[in-house]
Design a protein around this motif. Structure first.
Motif, PDB file in Angstrom:
ATOM      1  N   PRO A  70       0.775  -1.249   0.000  1.00  0.00           N
ATOM      2  CA  PRO A  70       0.000   0.000   0.000  1.00  0.00           C
ATOM      3  C   PRO A  70       0.805   1.298   0.000  1.00  0.00           C
ATOM      4  N   THR A  71       2.106   1.221   0.234  1.00  0.00           N
ATOM      5  CA  THR A  71       2.855   2.470   0.428  1.00  0.00           C
ATOM      6  C   THR A  71       4.038   2.594  -0.525  1.00  0.00           C
ATOM      7  N   VAL A  72       4.530   3.816  -0.620  1.00  0.00           N
ATOM      8  CA  VAL A  72       5.721   4.158  -1.390  1.00  0.00           C
ATOM      9  C   VAL A  72       6.652   4.817  -0.382  1.00  0.00           C
ATOM     10  N   PRO A  73       7.960   4.599  -0.421  1.00  0.00           N
ATOM     11  CA  PRO A  73       8.737   3.977  -1.494  1.00  0.00           C
ATOM     12  C   PRO A  73       8.661   2.451  -1.530  1.00  0.00           C
ATOM     13  N   GLN A  74       9.044   1.929  -2.708  1.00  0.00           N
ATOM     14  CA  GLN A  74       9.142   0.482  -2.904  1.00  0.00           C
ATOM     15  C   GLN A  74      10.443   0.200  -3.640  1.00  0.00           C
ATOM     16  N   LEU A  75      11.208  -0.731  -3.080  1.00  0.00           N
ATOM     17  CA  LEU A  75      12.493  -1.112  -3.677  1.00  0.00           C
ATOM     18  C   LEU A  75      12.363  -2.445  -4.410  1.00  0.00           C
ATOM     19  N   TYR A  76      12.914  -2.470  -5.625  1.00  0.00           N
ATOM     20  CA  TYR A  76      12.990  -3.698  -6.415  1.00  0.00           C
ATOM     21  C   TYR A  76      14.455  -3.962  -6.731  1.00  0.00           C
ATOM     22  N   VAL A  77      14.888  -5.196  -6.504  1.00  0.00           N
ATOM     23  CA  VAL A  77      16.257  -5.605  -6.839  1.00  0.00           C
ATOM     24  C   VAL A  77      16.158  -6.822  -7.746  1.00  0.00           C
ATOM     25  N   LYS A  78      16.742  -6.710  -8.928  1.00  0.00           N
ATOM     26  CA  LYS A  78      16.737  -7.792  -9.927  1.00  0.00           C
ATOM     27  C   LYS A  78      15.321  -8.327 -10.174  1.00  0.00           C
ATOM     28  N   GLY A  79      14.365  -7.399 -10.281  1.00  0.00           N
ATOM     29  CA  GLY A  79      12.997  -7.778 -10.600  1.00  0.00           C
ATOM     30  C   GLY A  79      12.155  -8.222  -9.421  1.00  0.00           C
ATOM     31  N   GLU A  80      12.767  -8.363  -8.247  1.00  0.00           N
ATOM     32  CA  GLU A  80      12.030  -8.836  -7.068  1.00  0.00           C
ATOM     33  C   GLU A  80      11.688  -7.666  -6.153  1.00  0.00           C
ATOM     34  N   PHE A  81      10.457  -7.653  -5.657  1.00  0.00           N
ATOM     35  CA  PHE A  81      10.035  -6.637  -4.694  1.00  0.00           C
ATOM     36  C   PHE A  81      10.705  -6.918  -3.357  1.00  0.00           C
ATOM     37  N   VAL A  82      11.434  -5.935  -2.837  1.00  0.00           N
ATOM     38  CA  VAL A  82      12.113  -6.092  -1.551  1.00  0.00           C
ATOM     39  C   VAL A  82      11.232  -5.570  -0.428  1.00  0.00           C
ATOM     40  N   GLY A  83      10.707  -4.354  -0.587  1.00  0.00           N
ATOM     41  CA  GLY A  83       9.848  -3.785   0.448  1.00  0.00           C
ATOM     42  C   GLY A  83       9.977  -2.284   0.486  1.00  0.00           C
ATOM     43  N   GLY A  84       9.436  -1.712   1.567  1.00  0.00           N
ATOM     44  CA  GLY A  84       9.489  -0.273   1.778  1.00  0.00           C
ATOM     45  C   GLY A  84      10.613   0.090   2.733  1.00  0.00           C
ATOM     46  N   THR A  85      10.542   1.305   3.253  1.00  0.00           N
ATOM     47  CA  THR A  85      11.625   1.834   4.087  1.00  0.00           C
ATOM     48  C   THR A  85      11.856   1.016   5.352  1.00  0.00           C
ATOM     49  N   ASP A  86      10.791   0.590   6.023  1.00  0.00           N
ATOM     50  CA  ASP A  86      10.966  -0.176   7.275  1.00  0.00           C
ATOM     51  C   ASP A  86      11.705  -1.485   7.015  1.00  0.00           C
ATOM     52  N   ILE A  87      11.311  -2.183   5.962  1.00  0.00           N
ATOM     53  CA  ILE A  87      11.969  -3.449   5.616  1.00  0.00           C
ATOM     54  C   ILE A  87      13.411  -3.182   5.191  1.00  0.00           C
ATOM     55  N   MET A  88      13.605  -2.113   4.403  1.00  0.00           N
ATOM     56  CA  MET A  88      14.974  -1.750   3.998  1.00  0.00           C
ATOM     57  C   MET A  88      15.838  -1.466   5.228  1.00  0.00           C
ATOM     58  N   ASN A  89      15.277  -0.750   6.211  1.00  0.00           N
ATOM     59  CA  ASN A  89      16.000  -0.433   7.454  1.00  0.00           C
ATOM     60  C   ASN A  89      16.440  -1.703   8.165  1.00  0.00           C
ATOM     61  N   GLU A  90      15.507  -2.648   8.311  1.00  0.00           N
ATOM     62  CA  GLU A  90      15.807  -3.908   9.001  1.00  0.00           C
ATOM     63  C   GLU A  90      16.877  -4.690   8.251  1.00  0.00           C
ATOM     64  N   MET A  91      16.717  -4.772   6.921  1.00  0.00           N
ATOM     65  CA  MET A  91      17.684  -5.534   6.113  1.00  0.00           C
ATOM     66  C   MET A  91      19.053  -4.852   6.109  1.00  0.00           C
ATOM     67  N   PHE A  92      19.056  -3.510   6.155  1.00  0.00           N
ATOM     68  CA  PHE A  92      20.311  -2.753   6.206  1.00  0.00           C
ATOM     69  C   PHE A  92      21.019  -3.035   7.533  1.00  0.00           C
ATOM     70  N   ALA A  93      20.264  -2.986   8.619  1.00  0.00           N
ATOM     71  CA  ALA A  93      20.834  -3.202   9.952  1.00  0.00           C
ATOM     72  C   ALA A  93      21.449  -4.592  10.076  1.00  0.00           C
ATOM     73  N   SER A  94      20.825  -5.592   9.451  1.00  0.00           N
ATOM     74  CA  SER A  94      21.317  -6.970   9.563  1.00  0.00           C
ATOM     75  C   SER A  94      22.413  -7.281   8.543  1.00  0.00           C
ATOM     76  N   GLY A  95      22.604  -6.369   7.570  1.00  0.00           N
ATOM     77  CA  GLY A  95      23.605  -6.612   6.526  1.00  0.00           C
ATOM     78  C   GLY A  95      23.033  -7.350   5.330  1.00  0.00           C
ATOM     79  N   GLU A  96      21.777  -7.781   5.453  1.00  0.00           N
ATOM     80  CA  GLU A  96      21.133  -8.577   4.415  1.00  0.00           C
ATOM     81  C   GLU A  96      20.944  -7.776   3.124  1.00  0.00           C
ATOM     82  N   LEU A  97      20.643  -6.475   3.267  1.00  0.00           N
ATOM     83  CA  LEU A  97      20.391  -5.657   2.074  1.00  0.00           C
ATOM     84  C   LEU A  97      21.666  -5.483   1.253  1.00  0.00           C
ATOM     85  N   LYS A  98      22.782  -5.210   1.921  1.00  0.00           N
ATOM     86  CA  LYS A  98      24.045  -5.042   1.205  1.00  0.00           C
ATOM     87  C   LYS A  98      24.412  -6.331   0.470  1.00  0.00           C
ATOM     88  N   THR A  99      24.218  -7.470   1.120  1.00  0.00           N
ATOM     89  CA  THR A  99      24.484  -8.765   0.501  1.00  0.00           C
ATOM     90  C   THR A  99      23.635  -8.946  -0.759  1.00  0.00           C
TER      91      THR A  99
END
Length: 103
Positions: A70-99
């Motif tokens: 329902p919300t923007v922003p939305q991140l897509y990596v290699k055609g896959e929907f990753v999520g919005g800012t909250d999910i990006m924050n969590e993945m960034f904190a864990s190192g998962e997003l950089k990987t």
């Protein structure tokens, strides 16, 4: 599939990293979009492809329908929907997003 849905599908499939956001990378128009850009830069993404949903109401609604999110922003990596800012924050904190972005 509508023209907008077709365009979104092509955009996310052909662009390795794309952020649908309010505003641009240089001038985000909301705090969440600004944070999403900061996270991507912190992960070392230099050329961030962005789509300003404020430029086109059809794209603004279309991306929500496309991802069923329902919300923007939305991140897509290699055609896959990753999520919005909250999910990006969590993945960034864990190192998962950089990987994911480095893969």
């Amino acid at each position: 599939m509508s023209d907008v849905q077709t365009w979104i599908k092509e955009t996310v499939s052909t662009t390795p990293v794309v952020l649908f956001m309010k505003g641009t990378a240089q001038f985000p128009q909301c705090g969440f979009s600004g944070r999403a850009i900061q996270i991507l830069k912190a992960c070392g993404v230099e050329n961030i492809a962005t789509v300003n949903v404020l430029d086109d109401p059809e794209v603004r609604q279309g991306i929500k329908d496309f991802s069923n999110w329902p919300t923007v922003p939305q991140l897509y990596v290699k055609g896959e929907f990753v999520g919005g800012t909250d999910i990006m924050n969590e993945m960034f904190a864990s190192g998962e997003l950089k990987t994911l972005l480095d893969a």
